[in-house]
Write a protein that holds these residues in place. Structure first.
Motif, short mmCIF file in Angstrom:
data_model
loop_
_atom_site.label_atom_id
_atom_site.label_comp_id
_atom_site.label_asym_id
_atom_site.label_seq_id
_atom_site.Cartn_x
_atom_site.Cartn_y
_atom_site.Cartn_z
N LEU A 86 43.43 37.99 62.54
CA LEU A 86 44.11 36.77 62.96
C LEU A 86 45.20 36.32 61.98
N GLY A 87 45.19 36.87 60.79
CA GLY A 87 46.20 36.51 59.80
C GLY A 87 46.13 35.06 59.36
N VAL A 88 44.93 34.50 59.30
CA VAL A 88 44.75 33.11 58.86
C VAL A 88 43.91 33.07 57.59
N GLU A 89 44.02 31.96 56.88
CA GLU A 89 43.21 31.78 55.68
C GLU A 89 41.81 31.34 56.11
N VAL A 90 40.80 31.98 55.52
CA VAL A 90 39.41 31.64 55.81
C VAL A 90 38.75 31.18 54.52
N PHE A 91 38.29 29.93 54.52
CA PHE A 91 37.59 29.36 53.38
C PHE A 91 36.08 29.50 53.60
N LEU A 92 35.35 29.84 52.55
CA LEU A 92 33.90 29.90 52.64
C LEU A 92 33.32 28.60 52.08
N GLU A 93 32.37 28.04 52.80
CA GLU A 93 31.73 26.79 52.38
C GLU A 93 30.22 27.00 52.35
N ASP A 94 29.61 26.67 51.22
CA ASP A 94 28.16 26.79 51.06
C ASP A 94 27.48 25.99 52.17
N GLU A 95 26.64 26.67 52.92
CA GLU A 95 25.99 26.01 54.06
C GLU A 95 24.50 25.84 53.89
N ARG A 96 24.00 25.99 52.67
CA ARG A 96 22.56 25.82 52.47
C ARG A 96 22.10 24.48 53.02
N LEU A 97 21.07 24.53 53.81
CA LEU A 97 20.41 23.36 54.41
C LEU A 97 21.22 22.64 55.48
N SER A 98 22.37 23.19 55.90
CA SER A 98 23.16 22.51 56.94
C SER A 98 22.41 22.48 58.28
N THR A 99 21.73 23.56 58.62
CA THR A 99 20.98 23.59 59.88
C THR A 99 19.80 22.62 59.80
N LYS A 100 19.16 22.56 58.65
CA LYS A 100 18.05 21.62 58.46
C LYS A 100 18.55 20.18 58.57
N GLU A 101 19.71 19.91 57.96
CA GLU A 101 20.31 18.58 58.05
C GLU A 101 20.65 18.24 59.49
N ALA A 102 21.19 19.20 60.23
CA ALA A 102 21.51 19.00 61.64
C ALA A 102 20.25 18.71 62.44
N GLU A 103 19.20 19.48 62.18
CA GLU A 103 17.94 19.27 62.90
C GLU A 103 17.37 17.88 62.61
N ASN A 104 17.37 17.48 61.34
CA ASN A 104 16.86 16.16 60.99
C ASN A 104 17.65 15.05 61.66
N LEU A 105 18.96 15.22 61.74
CA LEU A 105 19.82 14.24 62.40
C LEU A 105 19.47 14.13 63.88
N LEU A 106 19.30 15.27 64.52
CA LEU A 106 18.97 15.28 65.95
C LEU A 106 17.58 14.68 66.20
N ILE A 107 16.63 14.99 65.33
CA ILE A 107 15.27 14.44 65.47
C ILE A 107 15.31 12.92 65.30
N SER A 108 16.07 12.45 64.31
CA SER A 108 16.15 11.01 64.07
C SER A 108 16.79 10.27 65.24
N ASN A 109 17.58 10.99 66.05
CA ASN A 109 18.19 10.40 67.24
C ASN A 109 17.36 10.64 68.50
#
Length: 138
Positions: A86-109
């Motif tokens: 694609l010829g684009v810049e790709v940045f890597l971002e540490d995603e540790r616990l992002s899915t867990k955070e998402a799950e907790n957010l959804l559960i709290s809602n």
């Protein structure tokens, strides 16, 4: 600048976009795949054009002890393909616990388990992208 945020899983790719100012991330969709990265790159290209995105933020799933496991290596492989094709810049971002955070957010809602399964990966992509945007903005 609009950023595309991605959370690469074994069967799904969570997708999020930033606003044009690069301040706020929003959940977009989930793409199902069978680790056919060629096809996935084409889908990402299509989404980037639709939303006029100019860079990608890809989640890097490091292990809790900060080492790279099999999934992190897959992310590096996918990053390389995205940059080359694609010829684009790709940045890597540490995603540790992002899915867990998402799950907790959804559960709290009070989101049902069935609905959580449908949106958790795109919400995780949103969390990854927002984390990147927050760091960039400081």
């Amino acid at each position: 600048m609009t950023y595309l945020g991605l959370d690469l899983g074994t069967r799904t790719l969570g997708v999020a976009f930033s606003d044009p100012l690069g301040l706020v991330a929003r959940s977009h969709t989930i793409i199902r795949h069978e680790e056919d990265y060629e096809k996935l790159v084409a889908e990402v290209d299509k989404l980037m054009k639709e939303e006029n995105a100019s860079a990608i933020v890809l989640g890097l799933p490091k292990m809790m002890n900060n080492t790279m496991g099999e999934r992190a290596l897959k992310s590096y492989e996918f990053k390389k393909m995205l940059e080359e094709k694609l010829g684009v810049e790709v940045f890597l971002e540490d995603e540790r616990l992002s899915t867990k955070e998402a799950e907790n957010l959804l559960i709290s809602n009070d989101t049902s388990r069935k609905k959580r399964k449908k949106v958790i990966d795109s919400l995780a992509a949103t969390i990854i992208l927002q984390s990147f945007l927050d760091k960039k903005g400081r």
